[in-house]
Design an enzyme around this catalytic site. Structure first.
Site, short mmCIF file in Angstrom:
data_model
loop_
_atom_site.label_atom_id
_atom_site.label_comp_id
_atom_site.label_asym_id
_atom_site.label_seq_id
_atom_site.Cartn_x
_atom_site.Cartn_y
_atom_site.Cartn_z
N ASN A 352 16.95 -6.98 40.84
CA ASN A 352 18.21 -6.53 41.44
C ASN A 352 19.30 -7.48 40.95
O ASN A 352 19.67 -8.42 41.64
CB ASN A 352 18.10 -6.56 42.97
N HIS A 419 10.12 -1.36 40.08
CA HIS A 419 9.87 -2.60 40.82
C HIS A 419 8.90 -2.35 41.97
O HIS A 419 8.67 -3.24 42.79
CB HIS A 419 11.18 -3.18 41.34
N GLY A 420 8.31 -1.16 42.02
CA GLY A 420 7.35 -0.87 43.07
C GLY A 420 7.03 0.61 43.09
O GLY A 420 7.32 1.34 42.14
#
Length: 510
Positions: A352, A419-420
């Site tokens: 981020n 990211h996930g």
């Protein structure tokens, strides 16, 4: 994936997002990845930034060094609706920044360590570990004393500068920081966790008094939402060569940290959200999508330079925060198992943040919102990852598998990966129903929270117990997409290749 007339499938793993602005926008998602209509709408509305920037340039000459433009957009498989800019958006702009594309959780990211423990060690002493972790993370045991000078060094120079200022501190966690060799492993942190800032933005009171050690409530804090510290084991080795190079053997116990800049980022992000609103030319109406820009040209140069300082202040804090959380986990393990527990860093990277990078042959501002760098081996020259590529940490939902992957430097994704797993249900939606699934999850999985759910007196207080369980339920597996289709898309699209699968043993949640 349901049919949406605004999406055109290009191949098994790529979808074009059609938009009236003519901006190249590629969504990476195979047919098994759910794509919510609201997120597509939010993305297309965000692309009206193109008009905002062009109108700004006409209304306020001298605001840009170059013609302002959105150069390209890529969207990762964990794509989901947020607040104006979807999570999973990778946005390359010329001539301006978009602070809202990062928001308040500046440099939220992942950190992964290997240990010398085995899974049976953890399961045999899991109650003792829970007690040790609760004390360290939530009951006053973190013990991270710092001077004003140390905090100033952290904010202006990151881990390198902070660690060089702490050689003589013998209190709290600092001896363990030195024993674990944190300063010797900075080449395993993206940009060495050390970003230059010319000044400290608005944090004078936080830094404490000159010459005195003090403790604060921010450093070493996990934060809320989907942030965590998780104890895992290597379940499957999927690329033996890379796994061996990174110390990821089958059965290895690992520690994964997911957090960012917590309150510090909120201060910096909130301030610049107000600044860009005030910079918007008065003769122009506010953008319909509520997203404002920060030009880099002469007219607003001072604001742009101050923004980079504030951004780096918060990012440096986030690097330090993840480092301390990892050291706190090591302290808990050593308290239970003894000082012989080994602890090595695999990688630490943000998902981020903003980078200045070359995109299509020109310098651009690359915004990654909930997307992690996934550069190939050539871009990692001079680091321990020059022979394989960048480690990519892709956590699943709480209680589900996570994956360590290796970046392939995919140009179309702008070397960016998920990211996930990505949310499938909002936090509110996850609270309605799913009671049986949640009960089974809590029976089978250990979650360490500030409230000790094992205590009889807590179980006799349904008001306290239910409130904590509600917070956990918002992050339970059924609220998230399956990690399998996300990883398959990243693999088949040539964005990242799987190295190992990790399964959780216990999770620590704020």
């Amino acid at each position: 994936m349901p049919t949406d007339p605004r999406l055109t499938r290009l191949d098994e793993n790529r979808v074009r997002v059609n938009n009236p602005h003519g901006i190249g926008a590629t969504l990476f998602a195979n047919k098994e990845v759910p794509v919510e209509s609201g997120a597509v709408t939010e993305l297309i509305e965000m692309l009206a930034l193109q008009n905002t920037a062009r109108q700004f340039a006409k209304a306020a000459p001298g605001s840009f060094d170059h013609d302002p433009e959105i150069l390209r957009v890529a969207v990762t498989p964990d794509f989901h609706k947020a607040r104006g800019i979807p999570v999973g958006t990778v946005l390359a702009t010329r001539g301006y920044m978009v602070p809202q594309a990062i928001g308040n959780d500046i440099n939220c990211g992942m950190r992964l360590h290997t240990t010398t423990l085995r899974p049976d060690d953890v399961t045999a002493r899991i109650d003792d570990l829970e007690t040790a972790f609760r004390h360290i993370f939530f009951e006053g045991g973190r013990d991270i004393p710092m001077t004003r000078g140390q905090r100033h060094a952290m904010f202006t120079g990151g881990l390198e500068k902070m660690l060089s200022e702490t050689r003589r501190v013998g209190e709290g966690l600092w001896p363990l920081v030195r024993e674990l060799g944190v300063a010797d492993q900075l080449d395993r942190v993206e940009r060495r966790g050390s970003l230059p800032a010319g000044r400290v933005f608005g944090l004078s009171d936080f830094m404490g008094e000159e010459g005195r050690l003090s403790r604060d409530g921010q450093i070493g804090s996990i934060g809320g939402g989907n942030h965590f510290v998780e104890i895992q084991r290597v379940e499957k080795v999927l690329d033996g060569t890379v796994a061996h190079a990174w110390g990821l053997k089958s059965g290895t116990v690992t520690v994964m940290v997911h957090t960012g800049s917590v309150g510090i980022g909120h201060l910096c992000g909130g301030h610049y959200r107000d600044v860009v609103r005030k910079l918007h030319p008065q003769q122009l109406k506010h953008p319909d999508n509520g997203i404002f820009i920060l030009p880099e040209g002469d007219r607003h140069r001072a604001h742009a330079e101050s923004f980079w300082d504030a951004l780096h202040n918060a990012a440096n804090f986030a690097y330090a925060n993840r480092m301390f959380l990892a050291v706190m986990a090591a302290a808990g393990m050593r308290q239970v198992f003894g000082d012989h527990v080994g602890y090595d860093l695999v990688y630490d990277a943000p998902h981020n943040f903003m980078w200045k990078e070359q995109i299509d042959g020109e310098e651009a501002i690359l915004h990654r919102k909930g997307a992690t760098p996934a550069r190939g081996f050539d871009a990692m020259a001079g680091t321990p990852f020059a022979y394989h590529g960048e480690p990519v940490l892709v956590p699943g939902s709480m209680g589900a598998s996570s994956f360590v992957m290796v970046g392939q430097g995919n140009n179309e994704s702008m070397a960016s990966a998920s990211h996930g797993a990505g949310r499938m249900l909002s936090r509110g939606e996850s609270m309605r129903g799913f009671d049986d699934e949640f009960r089974k999850f809590m029976e089978q999985f250990r979650v360490v929270t500030p409230t000790d759910l094992r205590r009889a007196d807590v179980r006799q207080r349904p008001d306290i117990l239910n409130k904590k369980l509600e917070q956990i339920k918002q992050e339970a597996p059924f609220a998230y997409k399956g990690i399998g289709p996300v990883v398959n898309t990243l693999t088949e699209a040539g964005i990242a290749r799987p190295v190992v699968e990790l399964v959780p043993l216990m999770t620590i949640k704020g």
